[in-house]
Enzyme design. Structure first.
Site, PDB file in Angstrom:
ATOM      1  N   PRO A  54       0.818  -1.214   0.000  1.00 39.18           N
ATOM      2  CA  PRO A  54       0.000   0.000   0.000  1.00 39.18           C
ATOM      3  C   PRO A  54       0.858   1.273   0.000  1.00 39.18           C
ATOM      4  CG  PRO A  54      -0.919  -1.592   1.541  1.00 39.18           C
ATOM      5  CD  PRO A  54       0.358  -2.184   1.013  1.00 39.18           C
ATOM      6  N   GLY A  98       5.094   1.555  -3.945  1.00 40.32           N
ATOM      7  CA  GLY A  98       4.818   1.143  -5.323  1.00 40.32           C
ATOM      8  C   GLY A  98       6.079   1.356  -6.139  1.00 40.32           C
ATOM      9  N   ILE A 120      -1.716  -7.645  -6.333  1.00 35.59           N
ATOM     10  CA  ILE A 120      -0.867  -8.783  -6.690  1.00 35.59           C
ATOM     11  C   ILE A 120      -1.559  -9.655  -7.744  1.00 35.59           C
ATOM     12  CG2 ILE A 120       0.391 -10.783  -5.782  1.00 35.59           C
ATOM     13  CD1 ILE A 120       1.422  -7.900  -4.903  1.00 35.59           C
ATOM     14  N   THR A 121      -0.974  -9.654  -8.942  1.00 34.84           N
ATOM     15  CA  THR A 121      -1.576 -10.393 -10.061  1.00 34.84           C
ATOM     16  C   THR A 121      -1.604 -11.888  -9.755  1.00 34.84           C
ATOM     17  OG1 THR A 121      -0.752  -8.728 -11.590  1.00 34.84           O
ATOM     18  CG2 THR A 121      -1.439 -10.810 -12.567  1.00 34.84           C
ATOM     19  N   GLN A 137     -10.256   5.710 -32.873  1.00 39.32           N
ATOM     20  CA  GLN A 137     -10.592   6.854 -33.737  1.00 39.32           C
ATOM     21  C   GLN A 137     -11.004   6.380 -35.131  1.00 39.32           C
ATOM     22  OE1 GLN A 137     -10.607   9.635 -32.165  1.00 39.32           O
ATOM     23  NE2 GLN A 137     -11.192  10.971 -33.843  1.00 39.32           N
ATOM     24  N   ILE A 138     -10.292   5.418 -35.667  1.00 38.80           N
ATOM     25  CA  ILE A 138     -10.616   4.900 -37.005  1.00 38.80           C
ATOM     26  C   ILE A 138     -11.999   4.232 -36.990  1.00 38.80           C
ATOM     27  CG2 ILE A 138      -9.950   3.127 -38.715  1.00 38.80           C
ATOM     28  CD1 ILE A 138      -6.978   3.858 -37.962  1.00 38.80           C
ATOM     29  N   GLY A 155     -17.589   6.175 -33.926  1.00 41.83           N
ATOM     30  CA  GLY A 155     -18.496   5.871 -32.807  1.00 41.83           C
ATOM     31  C   GLY A 155     -18.465   4.400 -32.428  1.00 41.83           C
ATOM     32  N   GLU A 187       4.810  -3.257 -13.547  1.00 43.68           N
ATOM     33  CA  GLU A 187       6.230  -3.617 -13.731  1.00 43.68           C
ATOM     34  C   GLU A 187       7.078  -2.356 -13.954  1.00 43.68           C
ATOM     35  OE1 GLU A 187       7.235  -7.279 -15.531  1.00 43.68           O
ATOM     36  OE2 GLU A 187       5.282  -8.177 -15.109  1.00 43.68           O
ATOM     37  N   THR A 215       6.263   2.115 -13.818  1.00 40.13           N
ATOM     38  CA  THR A 215       5.583   3.105 -14.672  1.00 40.13           C
ATOM     39  C   THR A 215       6.550   3.622 -15.744  1.00 40.13           C
ATOM     40  OG1 THR A 215       6.318   4.891 -13.228  1.00 40.13           O
ATOM     41  CG2 THR A 215       4.159   3.925 -12.734  1.00 40.13           C
TER      42      THR A 215
END
Ligand code: COS
Length: 396
Positions: free
Chosen positions: A140, A143, A169-170, A350-351, A354, A377, A379
């Site tokens: 906590p 990081g 934790i993955t 964007q391509i 909507g 892993e 930033t």
């Protein structure tokens, strides 16, 4: 499994020369096309990898990709791993995450710094997917500043007692073994006082919290892990070496960062394929939108960046296989590739116009999923810091 024969696909049957690696890649792209992509919407909606697909991933040998052959894995080098990861990452990222933590940060501490006994105890079961590996570093209050971690491991009889908690934790909810980083020297507040331990998930002093609710990567579970007077014997100390834990973590992350860079390349290539196909189908002003130069510019920028990223990852991976120290290059790749895939995902949405904002199209999901790559892993800012520090160190 309709027309896909798992026995023929079993990666274990192959000898690992160039031809075999190409065969693995062909196998993987078939598996991705025929099994992973058709089921990827289920991963998002069910919040889990369908159990039959997970079994197939184990049967094929994905959980043993990087585990040395003597422990039942394939022993792939970094370049081969990167090439496989690029292929697998052309489907929803939760699939990769399911085995990647085990072959990466969840096992590499043991592979790189474990004793023979620790390797024998864990690696064969990790290689088959019988147990899942997890890497418990983040807390906590620590990081990016991983060396400031507070979880403690205090000597007690012939072992240690661990107290503290870990965050995000993955694979924690499904893990069988955790590589846990804890402070064994309370007088040393920085990275030097940290040791690494292998803690079994069924240890009564270890509890896993509720799975986190996340922006993306649904189907890949993360949770807090709590240690409350968690007793381990001295055999749990990784490598039987005190205060080497932080270095182990950094070595593991060097490899992990290249892995995430490769994953970014794979998902970028998938996004480009989806965006191109949409642009060629979708008609506006009487013609496919792919005929418009402003759309073409976006497609071309995506292709160029993904190509450069692929070259960088494979070059750094090759250098690691040749024994070079790739700390700096791993961070360069992680920084460039994860930022690149963010831009590619944005252009792909964007391509699609909507439609790109609607969940029926995978680009909407991928746009959310890839945001994680710039965070975990290390930033992007931590990668910049590592690169600049390495440059200065060399110049001195
Ligand atoms: N390989 C081997 N050893 C390494 C290393 C590497 N890649 N990187 C650092 N080390 C060693 C250093 O040589 C140093 O050794 P000495 O104590 O003998 O001098 C020691 O580890 C401490 O290194 P450093 O001084 O660089 O540590 P810092 O506390 O300054 O932290 C950063 C460095 C910021 C780079 C580190 O804390 C980090 O990577 N943070 C991000 C954490 C992260 O990625 N979290 C994600 C969790 S997994 S999802």
């Amino acid at each position: 499994m309709d027309d896909l024969n798992l026995e023929n696909l079993n990666l274990d049957n192959l000898n690992l020369d160039e031809e075999a690696i190409n065969e693995i890649l062909t196998t993987m792209s078939k598996f991705v096309r025929e099994r992973l992509v058709p089921n990827e919407k289920r991963v998002e909606t069910e919040g889990a990898i369908p159990p039959e697909i997970l079994d197939e991933m184990k049967t094929i040998g994905l959980f043993g990709l990087t585990i040395p052959e003597e422990y039942g894995g394939l022993g792939l080098g970094m370049e081969a791993e990167a090439r496989v990861v690029i292929e697998v990452s052309k489907a929803a990222p939760a699939y990769r995450s399911a085995f990647a933590t085990t072959i990466g940060i969840g096992s590499q501490g043991i592979v790189i710094d474990g004793t023979d006994a620790q390797k024998e105890r864990y690696l064969p079961r990790l290689a088959t997917g019988e147990i899942i590996g997890s890497f418990a570093l983040t807390e906590p209050d620590s990081g990016s500043d991983a060396g400031a971690l507070k979880t403690s491991a205090v000597r007690d009889g012939d072992g240690f007692v661990i107290n503290g908690s870990k965050r995000y934790i993955t694979n924690a909810p499904v893990a069988g073994v955790f590589t846990v980083f804890a402070r064994t020297n309370p007088d040393e507040k920085g990275s030097r006082g940290v040791s690494a331990f292998l803690v079994d998930a069924d240890n009564p002093g270890l509890k896993v919290g509720k799975p986190d609710r996340k922006m993306g990567h649904h189907g890949s579970l993360t949770a807090d892990v709590y240690f409350d007077d968690c007793r381990v014997t001295h055999t749990a100390l990784l490598g039987r070496k005190m205060e080497q834990g932080f270095k182990t973590a950094m070595k593991v992350l060097d490899r992990g960062r290249l892995h995430i860079a490769a994953a970014s390349v794979g998902i970028a290539e998938r996004l480009i394929a989806d965006a191109l196909s949409y642009a060629m189908d979708r008609k506006q002003f009487g013609q496919p939108i792919s005929e418009f130069q402003l759309i073409q510019a976006m497609l071309a920028d995506c292709k160029t960046e993904a190509y450069v990223a692929r070259c960088a990852v494979l070059d750094a991976a090759k250098r690691r296989d040749q024994g070079e120290d790739i700390t700096e290059l791993a961070s360069c790749c992680k920084l460039f590739c994860t930022e690149m895939v963010g831009r590619v995902a944005d252009r792909a949405v964007q391509i699609h116009g909507g439609a790109g904002y609607i969940s029926d199209y995978m680009v909407e999901q991928f746009y959310r999923d890839v945001r994680l790559y710039r965070l975990y892993e290390g930033t992007s800012q931590i990668q910049q810091l590592i690169i600049a520090r390495q440059m200065i160190k060399r110049a001195r």
